[in-house]
Design an enzyme around this catalytic site. Structure first.
Site, mmCIF file in Angstrom:
data_model
loop_
_atom_site.group_PDB
_atom_site.id
_atom_site.type_symbol
_atom_site.label_atom_id
_atom_site.label_comp_id
_atom_site.label_asym_id
_atom_site.label_seq_id
_atom_site.Cartn_x
_atom_site.Cartn_y
_atom_site.Cartn_z
ATOM 1 N N CYS A 80 35.820 -26.575 -63.204
ATOM 2 C CA CYS A 80 36.593 -25.846 -62.191
ATOM 3 C C CYS A 80 37.871 -25.182 -62.685
ATOM 4 C CB CYS A 80 36.970 -26.797 -61.045
ATOM 5 S SG CYS A 80 35.633 -27.872 -60.496
ATOM 6 N N CYS A 83 38.429 -21.371 -63.424
ATOM 7 C CA CYS A 83 38.407 -20.435 -62.301
ATOM 8 C C CYS A 83 39.564 -20.679 -61.330
ATOM 9 C CB CYS A 83 37.080 -20.561 -61.573
ATOM 10 S SG CYS A 83 36.746 -19.255 -60.401
ATOM 11 N N HIS A 84 39.868 -21.960 -61.064
ATOM 12 C CA HIS A 84 40.873 -22.296 -60.056
ATOM 13 C C HIS A 84 42.238 -22.633 -60.660
ATOM 14 C CE1 HIS A 84 37.931 -22.347 -56.799
ATOM 15 N NE2 HIS A 84 37.115 -22.986 -57.620
ATOM 16 N N MET A 121 31.188 -18.548 -56.682
ATOM 17 C CA MET A 121 31.248 -20.005 -56.752
ATOM 18 C C MET A 121 29.818 -20.558 -56.846
ATOM 19 S SD MET A 121 33.117 -22.946 -56.083
ATOM 20 C CE MET A 121 32.879 -24.551 -55.277
ATOM 21 N N HIS A 358 42.337 -9.792 -65.914
ATOM 22 C CA HIS A 358 41.320 -10.474 -66.698
ATOM 23 C C HIS A 358 41.015 -9.643 -67.946
ATOM 24 C CE1 HIS A 358 38.560 -13.762 -67.050
ATOM 25 N NE2 HIS A 358 37.520 -12.958 -67.218
ATOM 26 N N HIS A 400 34.347 -7.327 -63.542
ATOM 27 C CA HIS A 400 34.308 -8.146 -64.755
ATOM 28 C C HIS A 400 33.688 -7.304 -65.870
ATOM 29 C CE1 HIS A 400 33.518 -11.384 -67.571
ATOM 30 N NE2 HIS A 400 34.263 -12.179 -66.822
#
Length: 574
Positions: A80, A83-84, A121, A358, A400
């Protein structure tokens, strides 16, 4: 699992949980062999960190025992954190701070974790047991543990020079066509495979950090820099009779980006690496990786001006216009132009773009840097010559691009394209402010691919094709194939190539990821990324005929993901 208590502390004091298996690939492999774990997801990548756990006060239904806290920390940082965020402030994924999670309650959180979402997710019920999902639903309702810092002392303690500069070759000592070597990430093995692009044979398997995110080349093409998600940077000398490591350093506890200086007069002089934790970047000697300068990226978010304690370094490129490193700071949405002319008196220009920054790449002229602010659904365009923001372009859901794809459209002139994690669209942006001014920095066209979950898009100046992967799409048929568009007729139906089927591997998830061209631009290589215990492969496609050309299925090809052709990486060809 290593559990170390601080000596002399009273009951209720901090517990340090060491994740040694995430730091050493061999230890990691041993640990994974003892437990039942599914394939690690790109979206939830491991953090190799030791963290401080503060037990909750009083009794509650979500309070965790020390043993459960250890297990939950391990699961969170494997699945996780990428991403978080380490502190759960959110990035590509939503914030998981307690003000968000506690009102939702355990049952709702269990459902969301199990079923996932259309925004990227994963449905973790396919990977985790019901008991693990319940554990994670409780875990995110507790305050996040705080990992330690990683400074100059820690970096120097980790720094190793295996072969000093004066002991290295003074000329190329092998017969390989170095320009056509591919550096292939063997994700779960903690290795990089160097593959001869001419013969398709493995030259060497090099030990690196865990889950190498990218490989970059020095301007000369001699040195290859690989950075693992555990913060380890490896320096590989391609001139050696058998290319291998000559130096390494650990720049943090979690990381993603590395680059080298390319401006005239500074070629190969410096390297730079950016960390997710601690949020910082470090400038190093380009030949030895000796750390020279550490700069924190903590600061305030563009727009809201809210202070953010964990703004991670997502991507770095080297300017061809000035002696600058261009550094993306993910959460704050700031792009830093780090001038390395005088690193003792570092000059940094800040460009305010948009969260959450990103990956990205150059336009065909290598003047303009186009980069995704993925949760803002924008592409930021930076003029590296004038050192300013040219435009923020609205695109689809969670762009992305990897490094994106440059080609010339008959209708719009030179363009750059990105695919998306969050939807099936492919956004095409004009990049020629001189010859096609009306199209410059505008979304000139949107086409539809197979679906969301795309990680990479790619073409080549000698190719008429545009390849789009969909590795994270929940439909196996889509994630195991790629879509190919005709550059001269983008409105024509795309052709689907059954890459995983061509690999003929048998069982497994077999995600197809990251097209990469060879030096000549007539072959495209794809990773067929399977579970570690199962067979993986590299599939080589003939770009002219779109037919299978070769399958590299050597048993040493374990969980392959990113591939980096030396020539194309040195010259920013994509």
């Amino acid at each position: 699992m290593e559990t170390v208590f601080k000596a002399g502390l009273k009951k209720g004091a901090a517990l340090v949980l060491g994740f040694s298996f995430l730091i050493d690939p061999q230890v990691f492999a041993a640990e994974k062999g003892k437990t039942s774990q599914a394939e690690a997801k790109y979206m939830g990548t491991p953090s190799a960190i030791k963290i401080e756990h503060k037990p909750s006060k009083g009794k509650s239904k979500t309070e965790l025992s020390d043993a459960d806290q250890v297990r939950a920390n391990k699961l969170y940082f494997e699945r996780c954190a990428g991403c978080h965020g380490v502190l759960r402030k959110g990035a590509t994924g939503r914030p998981l701070t307690t003000d968000k999670t506690r009102p939702l309650g355990t049952r709702y959180l269990e459902s969301f974790i199990a079923e996932g979402s259309g925004g990227g997710m994963p449905a973790w019920e396919k990977e985790l047991s019901k008991e693990e999902i319940n554990l994670m639903a409780k875990y995110v309702q507790n305050e996040p543990p705080i990992p330690p810092e990683w400074g100059m002392k820690e970096m120097k303690d980790s720094w190793k020079v295996y072969i000093p500069v004066d002991k290295r070759p003074t000329k190329k000592m092998n017969d390989y066509n170095i320009s056509n070597i591919f550096a292939v990430t063997l994700r779960d093995a903690g290795e990089v495979a160097l593959i001869d692009g001419d013969t398709k044979q493995i030259i060497n398997i090099v030990k690196t950090g865990y889950a190498v995110h990218i490989s970059r080349l020095s301007d000369s093409g001699r040195y290859l820099f690989a950075i693992g998600r555990d913060g380890r940077v490896n320096l590989i000398d391609l001139w050696m009779e058998k290319p291998d490591n000559v130096a390494e350093i650990k720049v943090g506890l979690e990381a993603r980006s590395v680059e080298t200086s390319k401006y005239k007069g500074y070629e190969d002089k410096y390297a730079i690496a950016g960390a997710y934790w601690p949020p910082q970047f470090v400038i190093m000697d380009g030949a030895t990786l000796e750390p020279k300068k550490i700069v924190s990226t903590r600061g305030n978010v563009v727009g809201t001006q809210e202070y953010h304690p964990e703004p991670r370094v997502a991507a770095i490129v080297a300017s061809h216009q000035h002696p600058d490193f261009i550094v993306n700071v993910k959460e704050t949405g700031k792009i830093l132009l780090v001038n390395y002319e005088d690193i003792d008196n570092l000059s940094i220009t800040t460009i305010e773009a948009a969260p959450f920054l990103h990956d990205g790449g150059w336009d065909s002229t290598k003047r303009y840097f186009l980069t995704a602010a993925n949760k803002s659904n924008k592409i930021a365009v930076v003029d590296s010559k004038d050192r300013k923001l040219s435009k923020l372009v609205d695109v689809g859901g969670i762009p992305h691009p990897g490094r994106g794809a440059n080609f010339t459209s008959k209708e719009f002139g030179p363009v750059w394209a990105t695919s998306h994690l969050g939807d099936a669209s492919i956004a095409i942006i004009g990049t020629d402010p001189k010859g096609h001014k009306d199209n410059a920095w505008k979304l000139v066209k949107t086409i539809k691919g197979q679906g969301g979950g795309s990680l990479f898009i790619k073409t080549h100046p000698k190719s008429k094709n545009l390849y789009v992967d969909t590795a994270l799409n929940p439909d196996a048929k889509i994630s195991q194939s790629v879509a190919v568009f005709q550059i001269d007729n983008l409105d024509a139906p795309y052709k689907v190539l059954p890459i995983a089927e061509w690999a003929n591997l048998g069982e497994g998830t077999k995600k197809v990821v990251q097209p990469e061209y060879n030096q000549a631009g007539d072959e495209v290589w794809f990773s067929v990324w399977n579970e570690k215990k199962l067979k993986s492969a590299i599939v080589v496609v003939d770009d002219k005929t779109l037919t299978l050309k070769y399958v590299i299925n050597d048993p040493r090809i374990v969980t392959p993901t990113g591939k980096f052709n030396v020539y194309n990486t040195v010259h920013d060809i994509y």
